[in-house]
Design a protein around this motif. Structure first.
Motif, PDB file in Angstrom:
ATOM      1  N   ARG A   6       1.030  -1.255  -0.010  1.00  0.00           N
ATOM      2  CA  ARG A   6      -0.027  -0.034   0.091  1.00  0.00           C
ATOM      3  C   ARG A   6       0.913   1.249  -0.135  1.00  0.00           C
ATOM      4  NH1 ARG A   6       0.362   2.015   5.394  1.00  0.00           N
ATOM      5  NH2 ARG A   6       0.954   0.445   6.546  1.00  0.00           N
ATOM      6  N   ILE A   7       0.305   2.425  -0.348  1.00  0.00           N
ATOM      7  CA  ILE A   7       1.074   3.525  -0.097  1.00  0.00           C
ATOM      8  C   ILE A   7       0.892   4.140   1.496  1.00  0.00           C
ATOM      9  CG2 ILE A   7       0.980   6.221  -0.497  1.00  0.00           C
ATOM     10  CD1 ILE A   7       0.123   5.511  -3.111  1.00  0.00           C
ATOM     11  N   ASP A   8       2.210   4.181   2.244  1.00  0.00           N
ATOM     12  CA  ASP A   8       2.266   4.242   3.417  1.00  0.00           C
ATOM     13  C   ASP A   8       1.655   5.860   3.827  1.00  0.00           C
ATOM     14  OD1 ASP A   8       3.231   3.388   6.277  1.00  0.00           O
ATOM     15  OD2 ASP A   8       4.075   5.522   5.932  1.00  0.00           O
ATOM     16  N   HIS A   9       2.235   6.700   3.335  1.00  0.00           N
ATOM     17  CA  HIS A   9       1.798   8.252   3.266  1.00  0.00           C
ATOM     18  C   HIS A   9       2.285   9.008   2.344  1.00  0.00           C
ATOM     19  CE1 HIS A   9       5.814   8.686   4.895  1.00  0.00           C
ATOM     20  NE2 HIS A   9       6.008   9.805   4.534  1.00  0.00           N
ATOM     21  N   VAL A  10       1.632  10.306   2.165  1.00  0.00           N
ATOM     22  CA  VAL A  10       1.880  11.059   1.324  1.00  0.00           C
ATOM     23  C   VAL A  10       2.292  12.415   1.867  1.00  0.00           C
ATOM     24  CG1 VAL A  10       0.953  12.848  -0.340  1.00  0.00           C
ATOM     25  CG2 VAL A  10       0.143  10.262  -0.334  1.00  0.00           C
ATOM     26  N   GLY A  11       3.430  13.219   1.722  1.00  0.00           N
ATOM     27  CA  GLY A  11       4.090  14.304   2.414  1.00  0.00           C
ATOM     28  C   GLY A  11       3.783  15.450   1.543  1.00  0.00           C
ATOM     29  N   VAL A  12       3.324  16.552   2.279  1.00  0.00           N
ATOM     30  CA  VAL A  12       3.018  17.578   1.766  1.00  0.00           C
ATOM     31  C   VAL A  12       3.761  19.008   2.481  1.00  0.00           C
ATOM     32  CG1 VAL A  12       1.089  19.489   0.914  1.00  0.00           C
ATOM     33  CG2 VAL A  12       0.869  16.968   0.966  1.00  0.00           C
ATOM     34  N   VAL A  13       4.592  19.674   1.915  1.00  0.00           N
ATOM     35  CA  VAL A  13       5.087  20.521   2.411  1.00  0.00           C
ATOM     36  C   VAL A  13       4.467  22.022   2.392  1.00  0.00           C
ATOM     37  CG1 VAL A  13       7.206  22.294   2.459  1.00  0.00           C
ATOM     38  CG2 VAL A  13       7.289  19.873   1.844  1.00  0.00           C
ATOM     39  N   VAL A  14       4.093  22.583   3.425  1.00  0.00           N
ATOM     40  CA  VAL A  14       3.056  23.633   3.736  1.00  0.00           C
ATOM     41  C   VAL A  14       3.704  24.991   4.476  1.00  0.00           C
ATOM     42  CG1 VAL A  14       1.201  22.056   3.891  1.00  0.00           C
ATOM     43  CG2 VAL A  14       2.180  22.903   6.071  1.00  0.00           C
TER      44      VAL A  14
ATOM     45  N   TYR B 257       6.570  18.546  12.057  1.00  0.00           N
ATOM     46  CA  TYR B 257       5.607  17.997  11.002  1.00  0.00           C
ATOM     47  C   TYR B 257       4.501  17.402  11.887  1.00  0.00           C
ATOM     48  CZ  TYR B 257       7.024  13.950  13.831  1.00  0.00           C
ATOM     49  OH  TYR B 257       7.376  12.955  15.093  1.00  0.00           O
ATOM     50  N   VAL B 258       3.257  16.901  11.339  1.00  0.00           N
ATOM     51  CA  VAL B 258       2.151  16.502  11.794  1.00  0.00           C
ATOM     52  C   VAL B 258       1.884  15.167  10.903  1.00  0.00           C
ATOM     53  CG1 VAL B 258      -0.265  16.792  12.297  1.00  0.00           C
ATOM     54  CG2 VAL B 258       1.289  18.835  12.586  1.00  0.00           C
ATOM     55  N   GLY B 259       1.784  14.012  11.420  1.00  0.00           N
ATOM     56  CA  GLY B 259       1.192  12.972  10.707  1.00  0.00           C
ATOM     57  C   GLY B 259      -0.149  12.793  11.023  1.00  0.00           C
ATOM     58  N   LEU B 260      -0.940  12.662  10.116  1.00  0.00           N
ATOM     59  CA  LEU B 260      -2.518  12.822  10.122  1.00  0.00           C
ATOM     60  C   LEU B 260      -2.811  11.368   9.444  1.00  0.00           C
ATOM     61  CD1 LEU B 260      -3.398  16.373   8.935  1.00  0.00           C
ATOM     62  CD2 LEU B 260      -3.277  15.236  11.494  1.00  0.00           C
ATOM     63  N   ARG B 261      -3.897  10.652   9.951  1.00  0.00           N
ATOM     64  CA  ARG B 261      -4.351   9.579   9.222  1.00  0.00           C
ATOM     65  C   ARG B 261      -6.138   9.702   9.597  1.00  0.00           C
ATOM     66  NH1 ARG B 261      -4.476   4.115  12.743  1.00  0.00           N
ATOM     67  NH2 ARG B 261      -5.416   5.034  14.422  1.00  0.00           N
ATOM     68  N   LEU B 262      -6.804   8.896   8.522  1.00  0.00           N
ATOM     69  CA  LEU B 262      -8.300   8.763   8.576  1.00  0.00           C
ATOM     70  C   LEU B 262      -8.182   7.645   9.810  1.00  0.00           C
ATOM     71  CD1 LEU B 262      -9.393   8.896   5.149  1.00  0.00           C
ATOM     72  CD2 LEU B 262      -9.766  10.653   6.786  1.00  0.00           C
TER      73      LEU B 262
END
Length: 144
Positions: free
Chosen positions: A5-13, A54-59
């Motif tokens: 699966r895709i573990d996560h997507v990183g977005v720089v903000v 950083y913040v790791g978010l998940r559903l």
């Protein structure tokens, strides 16, 4: 060996707190958060003297994970860059939602807080609602 699966997507903000609040409002939960610095992160990202948050978010069901990053140092001197439809790289991120009309209403409300460009909430023929962030990254929303 296969990718599972895709573990996560990183977005720089630019505004970590605002983007975090945006995704929390859409049902994501904080998994982890903290500060990044030191030689190891410098090596990972290929920059020097990195200081980032950083913040790791998940559903809640664990099916989608986002990693939001804010680089305090070194700062991005170019700022927000427009990404065009034919630019190489990630073009969009798509989310399946249970109520597209509620998402449209929420996006319109969020537009006022300038996370998304005001003129870029569009309905596509295939049932997707498309919003575009300040960099030109497409965020797609579709009813399940």
């Amino acid at each position: 060996m296969k990718v599972q699966r895709i573990d996560h997507v990183g977005v720089v903000v630019n505004d970590l707190a605002a983007v975090k609040a945006f995704f929390l409002d859409f049902g994501f939960e904080v998994q982890r958060e903290g500060e990044l610095s030191g030689e190891w992160i410098d090596q990972v990202v290929g920059l020097t003297d990195v200081k980032a948050a950083y913040v790791g978010l998940r559903l809640p069901d664990g099916q989608a994970n986002l990693e939001l990053l804010k680089f305090h140092e070194p700062a991005d001197e170019k700022g927000v860059q427009q990404v065009y439809a034919n630019s190489l790289g990630i073009r969009h991120i798509a989310f399946a939602v249970d109520d597209i009309e509620a998402v449209v209403a929420k996006l319109k409300k969020k537009v006022l807080k300038s996370l998304m460009k005001s003129s870029t909430i569009k309905r596509a023929i295939n049932g997707f609602v498309i919003s575009v962030d300040q960099r030109g990254l497409f965020w797609n929303w579709r009813s399940t």
